[in-house]
Design a protein around this motif. Structure first.
Motif, PDB file in Angstrom:
ATOM      1  N   HIS A   5       0.692  -1.165  -0.046  1.00  0.00           N
ATOM      2  CA  HIS A   5      -0.070   0.246   0.125  1.00  0.00           C
ATOM      3  C   HIS A   5       0.523   0.923  -0.182  1.00  0.00           C
ATOM      4  N   GLU A   7       0.395   6.088  -0.483  1.00  0.00           N
ATOM      5  CA  GLU A   7      -0.453   6.825  -0.996  1.00  0.00           C
ATOM      6  C   GLU A   7       0.373   8.188  -1.694  1.00  0.00           C
ATOM      7  N   GLN A   9       0.462  12.490  -2.521  1.00  0.00           N
ATOM      8  CA  GLN A   9      -0.100  13.307  -2.678  1.00  0.00           C
ATOM      9  C   GLN A   9       0.218  14.373  -3.840  1.00  0.00           C
ATOM     10  N   CYS A  27       5.777  11.635  -0.656  1.00  0.00           N
ATOM     11  CA  CYS A  27       4.950   9.942  -0.681  1.00  0.00           C
ATOM     12  C   CYS A  27       4.206  10.005   0.835  1.00  0.00           C
ATOM     13  N   GLY A  29       2.144   8.279   2.632  1.00  0.00           N
ATOM     14  CA  GLY A  29       1.385   6.525   3.344  1.00  0.00           C
ATOM     15  C   GLY A  29       2.436   5.502   2.712  1.00  0.00           C
ATOM     16  N   PHE A  38      -2.252   2.879  -8.472  1.00  0.00           N
ATOM     17  CA  PHE A  38      -3.477   3.139  -7.904  1.00  0.00           C
ATOM     18  C   PHE A  38      -4.263   3.929  -8.983  1.00  0.00           C
ATOM     19  N   GLU A  39      -5.548   4.279  -7.380  1.00  0.00           N
ATOM     20  CA  GLU A  39      -6.297   4.683  -8.108  1.00  0.00           C
ATOM     21  C   GLU A  39      -7.726   3.607  -9.001  1.00  0.00           C
ATOM     22  N   THR A  82      -4.693  13.102  -3.769  1.00  0.00           N
ATOM     23  CA  THR A  82      -4.023  12.505  -3.148  1.00  0.00           C
ATOM     24  C   THR A  82      -4.382  11.230  -3.902  1.00  0.00           C
ATOM     25  N   SER A  84      -4.087   6.296  -3.921  1.00  0.00           N
ATOM     26  CA  SER A  84      -3.547   5.540  -3.313  1.00  0.00           C
ATOM     27  C   SER A  84      -3.620   3.916  -3.846  1.00  0.00           C
ATOM     28  N   SER A  85      -2.414   3.895  -3.290  1.00  0.00           N
ATOM     29  CA  SER A  85      -2.632   2.242  -4.008  1.00  0.00           C
ATOM     30  C   SER A  85      -3.463   0.941  -3.768  1.00  0.00           C
TER      31      SER A  85
END
Length: 253
Positions: A5, A7, A9, A27, A29, A38-39, A82, A84-85
């Motif tokens: 995982h 994240e 920005q 980065c 997260g 991602f997404e 942001t 996220s993976s």
């Protein structure tokens, strides 16, 4: 399992083109690596640059970096959102361009989603062929594809990105078919060892017995000094082309 995982920005979008964007990110997260998606698979991280123009193979909080992102989702990127993976790492083709260019429509490997699919495929193979390993990929949809051993992985995948690739062999015993050998040996895609999660899930959906991991593991790394892809042998992270030190983490993009 997730490939890891992470994240990011978006601080700014520096360059934008059809299906790609170069962004300054932070980065916020997890841990982020090239090849991460991602997404919901709509954005792929192609590369990471830090320390000026030096490519690196990982970024973690709270560090910033310049990255290239690609995919259908890059059109929606803007400052301060942001992303996220999600899902498995996708591997793009990194082999010779002429091999990819030679792939013709219809050369894709046979899609195997169920045990019935597998048994139908196996019944079409000669006995001596079944005694040898086959080329396989796990395609971008998570489906297993099989092709004759001497087939190029990029042809088996229909030129697309994969979640896993290598060679696989089968045996038939009293309880049915099982996998006796499986590797990540693909110089066209150079998948990392953590691609096993995607391979295992594809095999489990088919319903065929499998080992707990790759029976033969190949560790691929790109040399930062000369740019060539090397195979790490016996834990010796040294480039066979120039003698340079190879990165500890996967970086073949």
């Amino acid at each position: 399992m997730d490939a890891g995982h992470g994240e990011l920005q978006i601080v700014s979008v520096e360059e934008a083109g059809p299906g790609t964007a170069v962004c300054v990110v932070r980065c916020v997260g997890g841990v982020v690596r090239p090849g991460q998606v991602f997404e919901s698979g709509r954005v792929v991280l192609d590369w990471i640059v830090r320390y000026g123009e030096r490519r690196v193979d990982v970024v973690s909080p709270p560090h910033a970096a310049k990255v290239q992102l690609s995919g259908d989702g890059v059109a929606g990127l803007r400052a301060w959102i942001t992303i996220s993976s999600a899902g498995y790492r996708r591997y793009g083709y990194v082999g010779p361009a002429e091999i990819r260019a030679a792939v013709r429509p219809g050369s894709e490997g046979r899609v195997i989603r169920t045990l019935d699919d597998f048994e139908a495929w196996a019944s079409d193979q000669a006995v001596d062929e079944l005694a040898e390993p086959f080329t396989y990929v796990v395609d971008g949809d998570g489906d297993l594809r099989l092709a004759p051993r001497r087939s190029e992985h990029v042809a088996c995948a229909g030129r697309g990105a994969v979640l896993g690739a290598g060679e696989i062999a089968f045996s038939r015993g009293g309880v049915g078919w099982a996998i006796c050998e499986v590797s990540n040996q693909s110089t066209g895609y150079c998948p990392d060892l953590d691609s096993w999660s995607a391979v295992a899930d594809a095999l489990d959906r088919v319903g065929i017995g499998r080992p707990d991991g790759f029976t033969y593991e190949v560790v691929f790394r790109r040399c930062v000094a000369c740019g060539e892809v090397s195979v790490v042998r016996e834990g010796d992270f040294v480039c066979v082309f120039c003698g340079g030190e190879l990165p500890a983490s996967w970086n073949v993009v």
